[in-house]
Structure formats: structure tokens, C-alpha cells
Design a protein around this motif. Structure first.
Motif, PDB file in Angstrom:
ATOM      1  N   GLY A 143      29.863  66.368  23.715  1.00  0.00           N
ATOM      2  CA  GLY A 143      31.237  66.347  24.204  1.00  0.00           C
ATOM      3  C   GLY A 143      31.516  65.300  25.260  1.00  0.00           C
ATOM      4  O   GLY A 143      32.679  65.039  25.587  1.00  0.00           O
ATOM      5  N   ARG A 144      30.478  64.676  25.782  1.00  0.00           N
ATOM      6  CA  ARG A 144      30.691  63.623  26.766  1.00  0.00           C
ATOM      7  C   ARG A 144      30.974  62.289  26.064  1.00  0.00           C
ATOM      8  O   ARG A 144      30.832  62.148  24.851  1.00  0.00           O
ATOM      9  N   VAL A 145      31.356  61.313  26.866  1.00  0.00           N
ATOM     10  CA  VAL A 145      31.621  59.959  26.374  1.00  0.00           C
ATOM     11  C   VAL A 145      30.644  59.011  27.051  1.00  0.00           C
ATOM     12  O   VAL A 145      30.444  59.058  28.271  1.00  0.00           O
ATOM     13  N   TYR A 146      30.041  58.158  26.232  1.00  0.00           N
ATOM     14  CA  TYR A 146      29.194  57.088  26.773  1.00  0.00           C
ATOM     15  C   TYR A 146      29.965  55.782  26.652  1.00  0.00           C
ATOM     16  O   TYR A 146      30.444  55.419  25.571  1.00  0.00           O
ATOM     17  N   ALA A 147      30.126  55.088  27.763  1.00  0.00           N
ATOM     18  CA  ALA A 147      30.798  53.794  27.766  1.00  0.00           C
ATOM     19  C   ALA A 147      29.916  52.781  28.474  1.00  0.00           C
ATOM     20  O   ALA A 147      29.197  53.109  29.422  1.00  0.00           O
ATOM     21  N   TYR A 148      29.965  51.561  27.984  1.00  0.00           N
ATOM     22  CA  TYR A 148      29.214  50.480  28.623  1.00  0.00           C
ATOM     23  C   TYR A 148      30.070  49.230  28.621  1.00  0.00           C
ATOM     24  O   TYR A 148      31.016  49.075  27.832  1.00  0.00           O
ATOM     25  N   ALA A 149      29.774  48.350  29.531  1.00  0.00           N
ATOM     26  CA  ALA A 149      30.493  47.084  29.639  1.00  0.00           C
ATOM     27  C   ALA A 149      29.494  46.000  30.011  1.00  0.00           C
ATOM     28  O   ALA A 149      28.427  46.276  30.575  1.00  0.00           O
ATOM     29  N   ALA A 150      29.838  44.767  29.685  1.00  0.00           N
ATOM     30  CA  ALA A 150      29.018  43.619  30.072  1.00  0.00           C
ATOM     31  C   ALA A 150      29.936  42.457  30.355  1.00  0.00           C
ATOM     32  O   ALA A 150      31.009  42.317  29.740  1.00  0.00           O
ATOM     33  N   ALA A 151      29.536  41.614  31.290  1.00  0.00           N
ATOM     34  CA  ALA A 151      30.356  40.465  31.650  1.00  0.00           C
ATOM     35  C   ALA A 151      29.461  39.364  32.194  1.00  0.00           C
ATOM     36  O   ALA A 151      28.453  39.629  32.860  1.00  0.00           O
ATOM     37  N   THR A 152      29.832  38.123  31.896  1.00  0.00           N
ATOM     38  CA  THR A 152      29.118  37.013  32.496  1.00  0.00           C
ATOM     39  C   THR A 152      29.378  37.021  34.003  1.00  0.00           C
ATOM     40  O   THR A 152      30.503  37.222  34.457  1.00  0.00           O
ATOM     41  N   ALA A 153      28.322  36.814  34.772  1.00  0.00           N
ATOM     42  CA  ALA A 153      28.418  36.870  36.232  1.00  0.00           C
ATOM     43  C   ALA A 153      27.151  36.265  36.823  1.00  0.00           C
ATOM     44  O   ALA A 153      26.099  36.258  36.163  1.00  0.00           O
ATOM     45  N   PRO A 154      27.220  35.772  38.052  1.00  0.00           N
ATOM     46  CA  PRO A 154      26.005  35.288  38.696  1.00  0.00           C
ATOM     47  C   PRO A 154      25.003  36.422  38.896  1.00  0.00           C
ATOM     48  O   PRO A 154      25.394  37.585  39.093  1.00  0.00           O
ATOM     49  N   ALA A 155      23.736  36.107  38.844  1.00  0.00           N
ATOM     50  CA  ALA A 155      22.701  37.118  39.039  1.00  0.00           C
ATOM     51  C   ALA A 155      22.782  37.702  40.444  1.00  0.00           C
ATOM     52  O   ALA A 155      23.078  37.006  41.416  1.00  0.00           O
ATOM     53  N   GLY A 156      22.574  39.009  40.555  1.00  0.00           N
ATOM     54  CA  GLY A 156      22.524  39.671  41.848  1.00  0.00           C
ATOM     55  C   GLY A 156      23.866  39.978  42.469  1.00  0.00           C
ATOM     56  O   GLY A 156      23.939  40.470  43.596  1.00  0.00           O
ATOM     57  N   GLN A 157      24.941  39.739  41.744  1.00  0.00           N
ATOM     58  CA  GLN A 157      26.279  39.977  42.298  1.00  0.00           C
ATOM     59  C   GLN A 157      26.625  41.464  42.241  1.00  0.00           C
ATOM     60  O   GLN A 157      26.259  42.169  41.302  1.00  0.00           O
ATOM     61  N   HIS A 158      27.347  41.947  43.249  1.00  0.00           N
ATOM     62  CA  HIS A 158      27.824  43.326  43.264  1.00  0.00           C
ATOM     63  C   HIS A 158      29.267  43.358  43.744  1.00  0.00           C
ATOM     64  O   HIS A 158      29.741  42.435  44.410  1.00  0.00           O
TER      65      HIS A 158
END
Length: 391
Positions: A214-229
């Protein structure tokens, strides 16, 4: 009475537990050493394709895991505005590959694999290091928790930043940044009803999938510099990047709390290893062939590794011969797919979307074609007979 051969597995993730279970079933005395305080996985969910499910058949839990499949009806690829580029279905996947695609929480698979090992076989909060890889004349040695262990086989299942790999192949450059970062959430989303899908934008992707519980799994990805938060929190970052994308993405983001969002940069082994073993020590999973997650095959290949290793036992050259070409090819395909779905140029994205829609309209969905030569894999059997649970 002959003492059983000893195997020490360094790493208690999916690959390490699967290898421990497969070796145990073959009569090895197995100890799994995990540095974390518990086996609770960091990852939110895992997608298991038919190739991994057939490997789990060898361990006796394939049908149990298949029963957790939630994907029904249409799915496929979409644009951020919601237009479908490619459609597919659970029935089409099963017909093409002889079984379903199953998405389930990583914790569920970890629990099932750990239950296959005898009591006391898994030792948590134990940091291990390879002291000697061993050779034909002497056993391998592992130091852990102030003790030193000897074994006829040591399995390095300690992930993308594997210390075992570094000890075996000190001249290898190790993992490199793949150029993009990922976010994952596994949460209940009240009232959510939607088809399982992945969405490709410019330098961004998003996937939303309902689970059996019943839960939802969502994921995302994006180009970005390493180590960025994010300067505030990762939920806020997702809202900035994906908040205006098609339904049900806004509903998923609204249901997520900042603490629900996991973020990790993606690293992979751009240069294949010369072998997956040295002496009496062998590498499996991300330690051997870390790859981008764009084909969802990281954990699948680790489970394959486990049953192939148990099949060959101490014949580690045969294991390398069986696994190195396959995992290298899949890792390279994962990199090519990442370049496609993480493309950032407006012109390239328009060309990509047009090509995906045209190819999919002409035949089987692109989503399924991407698994040809991967999902149709079968485990090796000395007897030449397939497992009773396989079709």
C-alpha cells in the motif's frame, strides 16, 4: 568426520546475505560479518527482474517474492507534463521474460535472505578487513573485532567503496562519480491511484511505483556536482526540481516529510576489474561491478553473483569467467542508458523523446527492450535441470 569448508562473507547487504545463504545450502560453514549495528538497509526499495527471481528460486524464496508483485496493467515512460512516451504492462513483461518485475522494500528481501542462514551466522557491528587473500597452499585470513579468522573462501560484498577490492587490486582506480545524484522515498500516499511509471525530463528523472503493502516508492535523479546538498532540506529540493511535474508527483511530495527523503550521489566502476577474484578471495555485487541504477540491475546482479559463486564453489576462475563478461556488459549498458535519460540539452531531449515514442509505437515498449539479454538469464545447474519453481 570431515570439517565443512569455511566461508567468511564481508558485508551483510543483499549480495552478502544471498551469497551466505547460497553457500550454506551447498554445505559451507558460513559467517557473515557486517559493520553496521543491524541489517536494516539504507535503501528504500529494490526492483527484482525475472533474472534475479530465478536466482532466488535457487535459494527457495523466488515464489514468495513473486507474490509481492504490485505492478498491474499499464506502465511506462512519461514526460514531465504527463504525456506517455512508451507504455508497457506486467503481462507483457511476463510474456517476454517468463516472469514478472517485482518491486518491494529492501528490508523485506534482507529479512527473507537473513532467515535462510543458521542462527549466529550473521555478526553485526563487526568491522572486517582482509588480512591475506590466501592461495592454493594456505587459507585466506580476515581480521575482525580483535580476532583473526581463517577460511577456505572469503567473499567481499562490502559495496561500491569496497576495502576488499582495494586490497585485492590496489592499482585499480576505484569508483568514479557518475555525474548525478539520487533521492528516494518510501511512504504512504493517501488516495493515490496511478500506473507505475518513470518520467524523463532535462537532466532529471522521476519514478513513482505502488507497492503491494500500500505504500508508494518514488525516486528521482538529477545531474549535479558531487557532494552537493540542499541549503534547507532535501524535500524542499525535490519541490524546487519536481513540484510542477505531472500527477501524482505533487501528491507524493506533499505526503513526504523531510526525514523521509534519502539522497545519495551515484558512483560506479568505470573501468572493469581484471578479475572478480584473487587467491581464495572473491568479489560480488557493487564491490565487483558497481553500476549506475538506470537499469535497476545492481541488486539483481548481486543475487546472480551469489548463486553462480555457490555453483562453482572454490573454483574462483570459473566464477570470474562466468560473471565478468556479463556484469561488464550490463554496467556499460547502464552507463549508456544514464547518458540517454539524464540528457540536459533541450534539442537532445526533444530528439530522444521523439525517438522513444516512435520506437515504442513500432513494437514492444522500449522499457522492456532494455532488459533483453538481461532479464532472460537462467542460473547454472550442474545437473542441467531447472529449479522446480521455475517456469
Amino acid at each position: 568426520m570431515t570439517r565443512p569448508e569455511r566461508a567468511i562473507v564481508i558485508g551483510g547487504g543483499i549480495g552478502g546475505l544471498a551469497a551466505g545463504a547460497a553457500l550454506h545450502q551447498r554445505g559451507w560453514a558460513v559467517t557473515v560479518l557486517e559493520r553496521a549495528a543491524s541489517l536494516d538497509p539504507v535503501g528504500a526499495a529494490i526492483s527484482l527482474a525475472p533474472n534475479a527471481l530465478r536466482a532466488l528460486d535457487v535459494l527457495g524464496i523466488g515464489d514468495e517474492i513473486r507474490d509481492l508483485a504490485a505492478w498491474q496493467g499499464d506502465g511506462g515512460l512519461r514526460t514531465p507534463g504527463g504525456r506517455w512516451l512508451s507504455r508497457s504492462s506486467a503481462a507483457a513483461a511476463a510474456a517476454r521474460f517468463g516472469g514478472p518485475l517485482v518491486l518491494l522494500p529492501r528490508a523485506t528481501l534482507v529479512d527473507r535472505l537473513a532467515a535462510l542462514l543458521p542462527p549466529g551466522a550473521v555478526r553485526t557491528a563487526t568491522t572486517a578487513a582482509l588480512a591475506d587473500p590466501g592461495d592454493r597452499a594456505r587459507p585466506a585470513r580476515v581480521s575482525a573485532g580483535g580476532e583473526e579468522w581463517e577460511a577456505e573462501l572469503v567473499v567481499g560484498a562490502d559495496g561500491v567503496n569496497s576495502r576488499v577490492r582495494g586490497a585485492l587490486f590496489p592499482g585499480h582506480p576505484g569508483p568514479v562519480y557518475a555525474g548525478f545524484t539520487t533521492w528516494r522515498v518510501l511512504i504512504p500516499v493517501p488516495g493515490a491511484e496511478f500506473a507505475s511509471h518513470e518520467t524523463w525530463g532535462r537532466g532529471h528523472i522521476w519514478g513513482t511505483h505502488p507497492l503491494k503493502d500500500g505504500r508508494v516508492y518514488a525516486y528521482a535523479a538529477a545531474t549535479a556536482p558531487a557532494g552537493q546538498h540542499a541549503p534547507d532540506d532535501e524535500k524542499a529540493e525535490l519541490l524546487r526540481r519536481y513540484g510542477d511535474w505531472h500527477d501524482p508527483i505533487p501528491a507524493v511530495l506533499a505526503a513526504a516529510r523531510p526525514e523521509d527523503v534519502l539522497r545519495h550521489d551515484v558512483h560506479h566502476l568505470a573501468r572493469p576489474l581484471p578479475a572478480h577474484h584473487f587467491g581464495r578471495t572473491v568479489l560480488i555485487g557493487d564491490a565487483a561491478h558497481a553500476m549506475p541504477p538506470t537499469l535497476g540491475q545492481g541488486g539483481n546482479q548481486a543475487v546472480e553473483d551469489a548463486v553462480v559463486l555457490a555453483h562453482h564453489g572454490a573454483d574462483l576462475p570459473a566464477y570470474t569467467a562466468a560473471r565478468l563478461p556479463r556484469t561488464t556488459a550490463i554496467a556499460r549498458r547502464s552507463v549508456r542508458v544514464a547518458r540517454l535519460n539524464m540528457a540536459g540539452s533541450r534539442a537532445v531531449v526533444a530528439l530522444r523523446d521523439t525517438a522513444v515514442a516512435a520506437v515504442s509505437a513500432a513494437g514492444p515498449a522500449l522499457f522492456l527492450r532494455g532488459f533483453d539479454g538481461i532479464a532472460d538469464w537462467w542460473p547454472p545447474y550442474a545437473s542441467g535441470r531447472r529449479h522446480a519453481g521455475q517456469r
